[in-house]
Design an enzyme around this catalytic site. Structure first.
Site, PDB file in Angstrom:
ATOM      1  N   CYS A  21       0.841  -1.191   0.000  1.00 37.21           N
ATOM      2  CA  CYS A  21       0.000   0.000   0.000  1.00 37.21           C
ATOM      3  C   CYS A  21       0.884   1.252   0.000  1.00 37.21           C
ATOM      4  O   CYS A  21       2.082   1.186   0.263  1.00 37.21           O
ATOM      5  CB  CYS A  21      -0.944  -0.001   1.203  1.00 37.21           C
ATOM      6  SG  CYS A  21      -0.146   0.365   2.763  1.00 37.21           S
ATOM      7  N   CYS A  24       2.808   1.942   3.233  1.00 35.26           N
ATOM      8  CA  CYS A  24       3.924   1.016   3.459  1.00 35.26           C
ATOM      9  C   CYS A  24       5.103   1.393   2.552  1.00 35.26           C
ATOM     10  O   CYS A  24       6.258   1.244   2.944  1.00 35.26           O
ATOM     11  CB  CYS A  24       3.496  -0.430   3.223  1.00 35.26           C
ATOM     12  SG  CYS A  24       2.617  -1.117   4.644  1.00 35.26           S
ATOM     13  N   CYS A 120      -3.031  -4.739   1.349  1.00 36.24           N
ATOM     14  CA  CYS A 120      -1.568  -4.622   1.318  1.00 36.24           C
ATOM     15  C   CYS A 120      -0.906  -5.919   1.799  1.00 36.24           C
ATOM     16  O   CYS A 120      -1.310  -6.500   2.808  1.00 36.24           O
ATOM     17  CB  CYS A 120      -1.145  -3.461   2.198  1.00 36.24           C
ATOM     18  SG  CYS A 120       0.623  -3.324   2.446  1.00 36.24           S
ATOM     19  N   CYS A 123       1.142  -4.728   5.479  1.00 37.77           N
ATOM     20  CA  CYS A 123       0.424  -4.297   6.687  1.00 37.77           C
ATOM     21  C   CYS A 123      -0.941  -4.973   6.809  1.00 37.77           C
ATOM     22  O   CYS A 123      -1.637  -4.776   7.804  1.00 37.77           O
ATOM     23  CB  CYS A 123       0.303  -2.778   6.740  1.00 37.77           C
ATOM     24  SG  CYS A 123      -0.810  -2.093   5.503  1.00 37.77           S
ATOM     25  N   ASP A 357      -6.735 -12.486  63.996  1.00 38.31           N
ATOM     26  CA  ASP A 357      -7.563 -13.682  63.838  1.00 38.31           C
ATOM     27  C   ASP A 357      -9.025 -13.283  63.773  1.00 38.31           C
ATOM     28  O   ASP A 357      -9.401 -12.179  64.182  1.00 38.31           O
ATOM     29  CB  ASP A 357      -7.352 -14.641  65.017  1.00 38.31           C
ATOM     30  CG  ASP A 357      -5.973 -15.286  64.971  1.00 38.31           C
ATOM     31  OD1 ASP A 357      -5.384 -15.334  63.873  1.00 38.31           O
ATOM     32  OD2 ASP A 357      -5.494 -15.709  66.036  1.00 38.31           O
TER      33      ASP A 357
END
Ligand SMILES: *[C@@H]1O[C@H](CO)[C@@H](O)[C@H](O)[C@H]1NC(C)=O
Ligand SMILES: *[C@@H]1O[C@H](CO)[C@@H](O)[C@H](O)[C@H]1NC(C)=O
Ligand SMILES: [Zn+2]
Length: 542
Positions: A21, A24, A120, A123, A357
């Site tokens: 893409c 990218c 893409c 990615c 306790d």
């Protein structure tokens, strides 16, 4: 104009045909100008196309500085960011296409337009349709639905591990080209998917939230976006055979193919071996990643105070034996419930300076306690509101009361546990004697100072504590005669002293003990903690 250089042309060409893409491609061209990623990807694609087809103006294509900011402080900032580009840019773009007049150029633009609908290969759609207004709105809705109190937020992104494999394959693809052309490209200069995603989304989310600061580094409020891509999950599998050591099963992970493990394996695998097992460039996927539910997480808030316990049938923590509840409530729950709802937290973690306790009361100034509140949606409280919360707790039950309630830091909490052994505690015990006694018979006890005891682990706790002999000190004692078989014994002791065992002797496991001192059988009927001498948390003035 994109900040690209002549040397980027072959890389762009190669990545375009590999199915990368536009964003990218910018990453692999090491474009670090954030604004370049914020442009609509279709525009970037067109520009890339024009750039590689333009052979005439090679010389003047070198970088044009665009703005780069890390944080969005306000809506205004985000807007001025987008208005960066000249308004007539599209017009300019179109003229330049017609200017080129080349059939080939026009055809390429058309081809790329429908090429852009492809997912893409690197990615897997994350920097395509998963990175835009729709996603920003989704994130914002999740944040708003949580109704959190926050000043800033930080975005975190979790990507499928196979993205690293695809990134590596693409890198090798580019590297080959670069080497052939005699150029240099450093893998560390390639912009990461995560980075680019944040550059684009931070501003969008800030804008959707109406101007909240979305910061890059640290914020107490983290909003996580996770992507998965089951179609390509198997991409990682060949790595298991290459680096068995990298993929060890871990307890709480579903898959051994964690991002960390994959990165480690990719560092080890020689290029030749990688290329033998994995296509370069990566194979075209048919679908985009699936965004998972947006997770919001506010860091813990810590609350401290002191509690009194006025009841002899209340355990400190829920008492469960063999999966069955023994007492209907506990100190922890009575205190935590109102605090949890005031802070709208998901859970808590309670700790205190020692514990009593189930049948022991805690009087005086009470016992210091602290609570970690997990994922609190509300975290700001005024002094007045804290006092109000304290009152709510006080009124919710007769069994416990709370004072000095305050918000503290995680670091301050350790003050409570510091030197716990050296601290002193005061108690009052109601003692029974087998032999009848008179006032004079017990008065000698008042003169005993700093009595050292050897205490074997009490029988009653032996099932959860290791057998050992512990030395503990009784600093002082005083008596109050009641009748011929009863008296009150006040003791000031080192923390951790077992009082009950000192009184009844625990079958000789505590030495010396009160039976030995009084030369008769003695037993303890009631016990109260009168004070826990820990100077934390600080008193809250009324
Ligand atoms: C609770 O506190 C303990 C001790 O500080 C810590 O080890 C533990 O992780 C905490 N639990 C949670 C759920 O935060
Ligand atoms: C809650 O009770 C404690 C113990 O009795 C007391 O010290 C404190 O002032 C009370 N706080 C409020 C706000 O009622
Ligand atoms: Zn991409």
């Amino acid at each position: 104009m994109l900040p690209l250089k002549e040397k980027d042309k072959p890389i762009i060409q190669k990545l375009l045909s590999a199915g990368c893409c536009a964003r990218c491609i910018l990453r692999f061209c090491c474009v670090s100008v954030q604004a370049a990623y914020r442009k609509p990807p279709e525009e970037t694609l067109e520009e890339l196309q024009i750039f590689i087809n333009d052979t005439k103006n090679d010389k003047c294509q070198d970088s044009v500085a665009l703005d780069s900011t890390d944080e969005y402080k306000s809506k205004d900032a985000a807007e001025s960011e987008t208005s960066e580009d000249p308004p007539n840019k599209r017009a300019k773009l179109e003229t330049s296409i017609t200017d080129a007049q080349s059939e080939e150029g026009a055809a390429a633009v058309v081809k790329l337009k429908d090429g852009d609908s492809r997912v893409c290969v690197v990615c897997l759609g994350i920097l395509q349709e998963l990175c835009g207004t729709t996603q920003a709105v989704k994130i914002t809705e999740a944040v708003k639905a949580g109704n959190y109190e926050f000043d800033t937020l930080v975005l975190s992104v979790s990507l499928p591990a196979q993205l690293c494999v695809r990134e590596h394959s693409c890198w090798l693809h580019v590297k080959k080209e670069v080497r052939e052309k005699g150029l240099v490209l450093n893998k560390d200069d390639v912009i990461q998917v995560k980075e680019a995603f944040k550059w684009i989304m931070q501003g969008m989310v800030a804008k959707e939230l109406g101007g909240t600061a979305v910061v890059t580094k640290v914020s107490p409020f983290e909003v996580s976006v996770e992507f998965t891509h089951s179609e390509t999950d198997a991409d990682c599998h060949f790595l298991a055979a290459t680096c068995p050591d990298c993929f060890k099963p871990t307890k709480n992970k579903q898959s051994v193919f964690t991002r960390m493990a994959v990165v480690k394996a990719l560092e080890k695998i020689p290029d030749g071996k990688f290329l033998k097992h994995y296509p370069c460039p990566p194979k075209q996927p048919t679908s985009s990643c699936s965004p998972q539910e947006v997770q919001c997480l506010r860091v813990s808030v810590f609350v401290a105070g002191r509690y009194n316990k006025f009841c002899r049938s209340l355990p400190q923590t829920p008492w469960v034996i063999d999966g069955e509840r023994r007492m209907e409530s506990s100190v922890e729950e009575l205190i935590a419930a109102p605090i949890l709802s005031a802070f709208r937290a998901d859970g808590f973690n309670f700790s205190s300076s020692g514990r009593e306790d189930v049948d022991v009361r805690t009087l005086g100034n009470g016992r210091p306690f602290a609570m970690e509140l997990l994922n609190p949606h509300k975290s700001r409280f005024s002094k007045e509101q804290m006092k109000q919360l304290q009152e709510t707790i006080n009124q919710s039950s007769d069994k416990i009361k709370v004072r000095d309630l305050q918000i503290v830091t995680r670091e301050a909490m350790s003050r409570m546990k510091e030197g716990e052994e050296e601290k002193t505690k005061s108690y009052t015990a109601l003692v029974w004697t087998q032999k009848p006694i008179q006032r004079e018979d017990i008065s000698f006890i008042d003169d005993i100072k700093d009595l050292t005891l050897d205490q074997k682990t009490p029988l009653r706790v032996l099932h959860r504590r290791a057998l050992a002999v512990r030395q503990r000190a009784i600093h002082s004692m005083s008596t109050r005669f009641l009748d011929s078989h009863h008296f009150y014994l006040r003791l000031k002791t080192q923390a951790g002293t077992y009082i009950k065992e000192f009184v009844h002797g625990d079958f000789g496991r505590t030495n010396p003990n009160l039976c030995q001192l009084l030369k008769t059988n003695t037993d303890i009927l009631e016990l109260d903690v009168e004070s826990v001498d820990v100077d934390w948390p600080p008193p809250v003035p009324e």
